[in-house]
Design an enzyme around this catalytic site. Sequence first.
Site, PDB file in Angstrom:
ATOM      1  N   LYS A  81      -2.647   1.764   5.024  1.00 52.29           N
ATOM      2  CA  LYS A  81      -3.256   2.632   4.023  1.00 52.29           C
ATOM      3  C   LYS A  81      -4.656   2.145   3.622  1.00 52.29           C
ATOM      4  O   LYS A  81      -5.578   2.946   3.489  1.00 52.29           O
ATOM      5  CB  LYS A  81      -2.389   2.708   2.757  1.00 52.29           C
ATOM      6  CG  LYS A  81      -1.053   3.367   2.927  1.00 52.29           C
ATOM      7  CD  LYS A  81      -0.350   3.546   1.588  1.00 52.29           C
ATOM      8  CE  LYS A  81      -0.247   2.285   0.767  1.00 52.29           C
ATOM      9  NZ  LYS A  81       0.488   1.193   1.445  1.00 52.29           N
ATOM     10  N   THR A  82      -4.789   0.839   3.403  1.00 53.81           N
ATOM     11  CA  THR A  82      -6.081   0.305   2.965  1.00 53.81           C
ATOM     12  C   THR A  82      -7.120   0.435   4.069  1.00 53.81           C
ATOM     13  O   THR A  82      -8.275   0.786   3.811  1.00 53.81           O
ATOM     14  CB  THR A  82      -5.943  -1.162   2.528  1.00 53.81           C
ATOM     15  OG1 THR A  82      -4.959  -1.256   1.489  1.00 53.81           O
ATOM     16  CG2 THR A  82      -7.267  -1.702   2.017  1.00 53.81           C
ATOM     17  N   TYR A  83      -6.708   0.161   5.293  1.00 50.22           N
ATOM     18  CA  TYR A  83      -7.627   0.293   6.430  1.00 50.22           C
ATOM     19  C   TYR A  83      -8.111   1.737   6.556  1.00 50.22           C
ATOM     20  O   TYR A  83      -9.322   1.999   6.687  1.00 50.22           O
ATOM     21  CB  TYR A  83      -6.922  -0.140   7.711  1.00 50.22           C
ATOM     22  CG  TYR A  83      -7.830  -0.237   8.910  1.00 50.22           C
ATOM     23  CD1 TYR A  83      -8.600  -1.373   9.138  1.00 50.22           C
ATOM     24  CD2 TYR A  83      -7.922   0.806   9.823  1.00 50.22           C
ATOM     25  CE1 TYR A  83      -9.436  -1.469  10.233  1.00 50.22           C
ATOM     26  CE2 TYR A  83      -8.758   0.730  10.928  1.00 50.22           C
ATOM     27  CZ  TYR A  83      -9.506  -0.417  11.128  1.00 50.22           C
ATOM     28  OH  TYR A  83     -10.346  -0.489  12.217  1.00 50.22           O
ATOM     29  N   LYS A 139      -7.308   2.070  -7.161  1.00 55.71           N
ATOM     30  CA  LYS A 139      -5.900   1.756  -6.932  1.00 55.71           C
ATOM     31  C   LYS A 139      -5.314   1.257  -8.236  1.00 55.71           C
ATOM     32  O   LYS A 139      -5.930   0.429  -8.926  1.00 55.71           O
ATOM     33  CB  LYS A 139      -5.774   0.694  -5.829  1.00 55.71           C
ATOM     34  CG  LYS A 139      -4.344   0.428  -5.366  1.00 55.71           C
ATOM     35  CD  LYS A 139      -4.351  -0.415  -4.088  1.00 55.71           C
ATOM     36  CE  LYS A 139      -2.937  -0.626  -3.552  1.00 55.71           C
ATOM     37  NZ  LYS A 139      -2.937  -1.298  -2.231  1.00 55.71           N
ATOM     38  N   ASP A 143      -7.743  -5.486  -1.658  1.00 46.51           N
ATOM     39  CA  ASP A 143      -7.841  -4.169  -1.023  1.00 46.51           C
ATOM     40  C   ASP A 143      -9.173  -3.511  -1.371  1.00 46.51           C
ATOM     41  O   ASP A 143      -9.811  -2.884  -0.524  1.00 46.51           O
ATOM     42  CB  ASP A 143      -6.683  -3.271  -1.459  1.00 46.51           C
ATOM     43  CG  ASP A 143      -5.349  -3.737  -0.902  1.00 46.51           C
ATOM     44  OD1 ASP A 143      -5.354  -4.569   0.027  1.00 46.51           O
ATOM     45  OD2 ASP A 143      -4.302  -3.277  -1.394  1.00 46.51           O
ATOM     46  N   GLU A 199      -5.703   4.998  -3.661  1.00 45.41           N
ATOM     47  CA  GLU A 199      -4.667   4.510  -2.746  1.00 45.41           C
ATOM     48  C   GLU A 199      -3.428   4.065  -3.513  1.00 45.41           C
ATOM     49  O   GLU A 199      -3.524   3.460  -4.578  1.00 45.41           O
ATOM     50  CB  GLU A 199      -5.206   3.331  -1.925  1.00 45.41           C
ATOM     51  CG  GLU A 199      -4.204   2.788  -0.926  1.00 45.41           C
ATOM     52  CD  GLU A 199      -4.615   1.446  -0.342  1.00 45.41           C
ATOM     53  OE1 GLU A 199      -3.739   0.782   0.259  1.00 45.41           O
ATOM     54  OE2 GLU A 199      -5.776   1.040  -0.509  1.00 45.41           O
ATOM     55  N   SER A 242       0.382   1.957  -3.790  1.00 48.84           N
ATOM     56  CA  SER A 242       0.913   0.626  -3.470  1.00 48.84           C
ATOM     57  C   SER A 242       2.208   0.808  -2.697  1.00 48.84           C
ATOM     58  O   SER A 242       3.163   1.374  -3.218  1.00 48.84           O
ATOM     59  CB  SER A 242       1.182  -0.166  -4.755  1.00 48.84           C
ATOM     60  OG  SER A 242       0.049  -0.201  -5.587  1.00 48.84           O
ATOM     61  N   GLY A 243       2.261   0.332  -1.451  1.00 47.93           N
ATOM     62  CA  GLY A 243       3.471   0.503  -0.658  1.00 47.93           C
ATOM     63  C   GLY A 243       3.753   1.969  -0.370  1.00 47.93           C
ATOM     64  O   GLY A 243       2.851   2.794  -0.297  1.00 47.93           O
ATOM     65  N   ASN A 259      -1.972   5.832  12.186  1.00 45.93           N
ATOM     66  CA  ASN A 259      -2.672   4.580  12.438  1.00 45.93           C
ATOM     67  C   ASN A 259      -2.040   3.865  13.640  1.00 45.93           C
ATOM     68  O   ASN A 259      -0.920   4.176  14.031  1.00 45.93           O
ATOM     69  CB  ASN A 259      -2.612   3.696  11.189  1.00 45.93           C
ATOM     70  CG  ASN A 259      -3.570   2.532  11.248  1.00 45.93           C
ATOM     71  OD1 ASN A 259      -4.628   2.612  11.876  1.00 45.93           O
ATOM     72  ND2 ASN A 259      -3.216   1.436  10.606  1.00 45.93           N
TER      73      ASN A 259
END
Length: 228
Positions: free
Chosen positions: A16-18, A38, A56, A117, A119-120, A180
């Site tokens: 997700k972060t990428y 976030k 992140d 974004e 978390s998890g 991804n």
Amino acid sequence: MSKKLFITGTGTDVGKTYVSGLIVKKLKEGGKNAAYYKAAMSGNERREDGSLIPGDGLFVKNMSGISQPLADMCPYVYETAVSPHLASRLEGNPVRMDVVKEGFHKVCQEYEYVTMEGSGGILCPICFDEAKIQLEDVIKELGLASILVADAGLGTINSVVLTTEYMRTKGLPVKGIIFNHFHKGDVMEEDNLRMCEYMTGLPVLACVPDGCRELPMDLELLASLYEG
């Protein structure tokens, strides 16, 4: 008025972060005034002065080249690499919805396109003891639509369909899927894309190979996913 979009995932470590970094980079290089946010980050390192680095946020900032201060990207930063609800139980400073909202609205006042974004995965609790807050509560409170980030490999059909159906039952709009770790020409991964589109009715917005530095997606299509 700012335009917003939420990035959720089928689970932890799907990228997700990428992908968020690639999204913000695409917007910024396309001339959009872009920012990142976030609610809570876990598993962060400390500076020499003992303060925690929002890792992140730093990753997205470095990848995208945005000038947004790190301090504005996340109100809750934890060192322990566990779910935010447990990290705050161990370290203190539990997540409060009003603080998350205040920080988010501040960013929205200063930037045109705000990418938030999660978390998890979508069911990740970010607070439990003091108040019961899950990511879905944050999404609803802020009135956001989402895109779903998933790994292109084995098992993704199940996780994509389950996540999508859960979000629909909760009234959380999903705009599409970004895969991804995609390997073009891989028979299984190509089939995963087709099956996920068929079983969810959602479009595959982009497929991101490992090491990708540019989101393989049209800028105007990306911008159209954001809602004011």
